[in-house]
Design an enzyme around this catalytic site. Structure first.
Site, PDB file in Angstrom:
ATOM      1  N   GLY A 233       0.836  -1.199   0.000  1.00  0.00           N
ATOM      2  CA  GLY A 233       0.000   0.000   0.000  1.00  0.00           C
ATOM      3  C   GLY A 233       0.861   1.235   0.000  1.00  0.00           C
ATOM      4  O   GLY A 233       2.084   1.145   0.043  1.00  0.00           O
TER       5      GLY A 233
ATOM      6  N   GLU B 234       0.108   0.308  -6.302  1.00  0.00           N
ATOM      7  CA  GLU B 234       0.996  -0.002  -5.186  1.00  0.00           C
ATOM      8  C   GLU B 234       1.265  -1.502  -5.081  1.00  0.00           C
ATOM      9  O   GLU B 234       2.386  -1.932  -4.847  1.00  0.00           O
ATOM     10  CB  GLU B 234       0.406   0.520  -3.866  1.00  0.00           C
ATOM     11  CG  GLU B 234       0.389   2.041  -3.743  1.00  0.00           C
ATOM     12  CD  GLU B 234       1.772   2.632  -3.417  1.00  0.00           C
ATOM     13  OE1 GLU B 234       2.730   1.864  -3.187  1.00  0.00           O
ATOM     14  OE2 GLU B 234       1.882   3.876  -3.411  1.00  0.00           O
TER      15      GLU B 234
ATOM     16  N   GLU C 112       4.946  -2.994  -5.520  1.00  0.00           N
ATOM     17  CA  GLU C 112       5.603  -3.562  -4.341  1.00  0.00           C
ATOM     18  C   GLU C 112       5.732  -5.079  -4.390  1.00  0.00           C
ATOM     19  O   GLU C 112       6.518  -5.658  -3.655  1.00  0.00           O
ATOM     20  CB  GLU C 112       4.853  -3.137  -3.070  1.00  0.00           C
ATOM     21  CG  GLU C 112       4.922  -1.630  -2.872  1.00  0.00           C
ATOM     22  CD  GLU C 112       4.300  -1.174  -1.572  1.00  0.00           C
ATOM     23  OE1 GLU C 112       4.705  -0.113  -1.091  1.00  0.00           O
ATOM     24  OE2 GLU C 112       3.420  -1.881  -1.033  1.00  0.00           O
TER      25      GLU C 112
ATOM     26  N   ASP D 150      -2.056   8.135  15.589  1.00  0.00           N
ATOM     27  CA  ASP D 150      -0.601   8.250  15.703  1.00  0.00           C
ATOM     28  C   ASP D 150       0.170   7.153  14.975  1.00  0.00           C
ATOM     29  O   ASP D 150       1.322   6.871  15.300  1.00  0.00           O
ATOM     30  CB  ASP D 150      -0.202   8.259  17.181  1.00  0.00           C
ATOM     31  CG  ASP D 150      -0.909   9.378  17.913  1.00  0.00           C
ATOM     32  OD1 ASP D 150      -1.011  10.477  17.350  1.00  0.00           O
ATOM     33  OD2 ASP D 150      -1.395   9.138  19.037  1.00  0.00           O
TER      34      ASP D 150
ATOM     35  N   GLU E 148      11.080  -7.116  -0.022  1.00  0.00           N
ATOM     36  CA  GLU E 148      10.719  -8.500  -0.229  1.00  0.00           C
ATOM     37  C   GLU E 148       9.207  -8.611  -0.235  1.00  0.00           C
ATOM     38  O   GLU E 148       8.536  -7.881   0.485  1.00  0.00           O
ATOM     39  CB  GLU E 148      11.256  -9.292   0.975  1.00  0.00           C
ATOM     40  CG  GLU E 148      11.736 -10.678   0.671  1.00  0.00           C
ATOM     41  CD  GLU E 148      12.218 -11.350   1.956  1.00  0.00           C
ATOM     42  OE1 GLU E 148      11.937 -12.547   2.108  1.00  0.00           O
ATOM     43  OE2 GLU E 148      12.843 -10.688   2.810  1.00  0.00           O
TER      44      GLU E 148
END
Lengths: 230, 230
Positions: free
Chosen positions: A43, A59, A63, A82, A113
């Site tokens: 993501g 994404e 990835e 947070d 990876e």
DNA sequence: ACAAAAGTGTTAGACCTACACCCATGG
DNA sequence: CCATGGGTGTAGGTCTAACACTTTTGT
């Protein structure tokens, strides 16, 4: 022009794959950031003029190298304020299914990876990604009952026993073989071909295929497989 | 710190109310912005340290005066990239239900006016809000079958006929009175009280109430009212 | 001939649907 | 006593669950 809003919008992809009677999730090892070294869902941030679903596709592709066949919006996770110390991240999660049979994992950016993890072997993940997977699994399970989710996970032609196995694996329950076949076939959105499995051992099974046209007709009336466990 | 991302995050609330055999949606008249004067869903931008659901509650409260009892995330609408010409807005929609019986509409900011619109009288709305309502309605209808969504729309004690009427109104179908009552009562998450409706005309009906404890027990096994139309 | 997987049918019971009359209250 | 809405039972049919043996193929 921006409002004085310090929120960034990301997407995450929960990509399920099925093989050898196990359900897998596609994960990457973080290359950068505060969670460097931890495993996470693929993501990243959404581009300004990019649809959300395209951001997920991009994404995941970048990835992991995986091209996703089926994707749908799962949920927007935005309360973990947070999660990233620099700014708040709100992430729209999409879940998808893929037939990993001949998928080559080929991460190009952002990830050291990429790897398929069987759902019962997933390590502790970065951010709130473990929770997200839980939600996705629930959704996958419930969708199995009323949408042909499972068919993206199988080959386009498959012996009936693969479908049984898939359902049993994902739902983690035994199902009566005879009743399951009767119910699915009677609904008519799975049709037989005249091909046969090029046998392993035992009697070769007829191959079936999903009939999406029949399915779309049925969809309006509402399908419910209403699977009972044996 | 911001990424170079020109996206702002908003929330919208689709608040349903039910009264006198009609289903209503809460709308506001836009006071500012490019869609000034048009009717729209209540909503607005999320504060940096505010949970998404709190943002919805706040905006609905500010714009209409209504305190929402039940809210759940519906969908994130983010592909209408040019919704606002100044920057892209991605909006997380929440849908909720409320008993409007003694709700006073009291908009304080951002809205000239707030009003309940019966679903079949809704005007053309600002942005993509008409589409959002369509999605919310579908969700409301499907949830009615397997979750006690309807109970937030009624008084806490209600004659059984109110429940019937509510279902018929929302699903827009006739339901067999006897079978519906049998099914709902046999599931056990609606229990009778010993009070009676302080009659209008006709025989006064017993009042019932929702038993959320029993409901939670049932929930695990999965409920399906599976309502058939008469 | 044996092992492995595929294919198939029946029966008993549960559940659902359809359906109509009586009851309690207010005016 | 009439109008209005509330309350209730059953029979027929449909659907479902439970259940085990036979077939085909490879070794």
């Amino acid at each position: 022009m921006k409002l004085a809003q310090n929120i960034n919008l990301a997407v995450d992809g929960i990509i399920f794959g099925y093989e050898d009677q196990s359900l897998f999730v596609l994960l990457i090892k973080q290359k950068y950031g505060s969670q460097k070294g931890k495993w996470a869902l693929p993501g990243g941030f959404v581009l300004d003029n990019e649809k959300l679903i395209d951001a997920v596709k991009r994404e995941v592709r970048e990835e992991t190298g995986v091209k996703v066949q089926y994707l749908e919006q799962l949920y927007t996770f935005g309360d973990n304020i947070d999660r990233d110390p620099r700014f708040r991240v709100v992430s729209v999660a999409y879940f998808g299914t893929v037939n990993p049979k001949h998928m080559i994992l080929n991460p190009t950016t952002d990830a050291l990876e990429a790897k398929w993890y069987a759902i019962d072997t997933i390590p502790k993940l970065a951010f709130d990604h473990s929770d997200i997977i839980k939600v996705a699994l629930e959704r996958l399970r419930s969708k199995l009952n009323y949408q042909p989710i499972g068919f993206n996970l199988l080959d386009s032609k498959f012996p009936f026993s693969d479908l049984e196995q898939l359902y049993m694996t994902i739902l983690d329950q035994k199902i009566d073989r005879r009743n399951f076949r009767k119910k699915v076939l009677s609904l008519g959105f799975v049709e037989e071909t005249d091909e046969f499995r090029k046998s392993g051992s035992g009697r070769p099974g007829k191959l079936f295929r999903f009939n999406s046209k029949k399915y779309k007709e049925l969809e309006k009336k509402g399908i419910n497989l209403d699977i009972k466990f044996a």
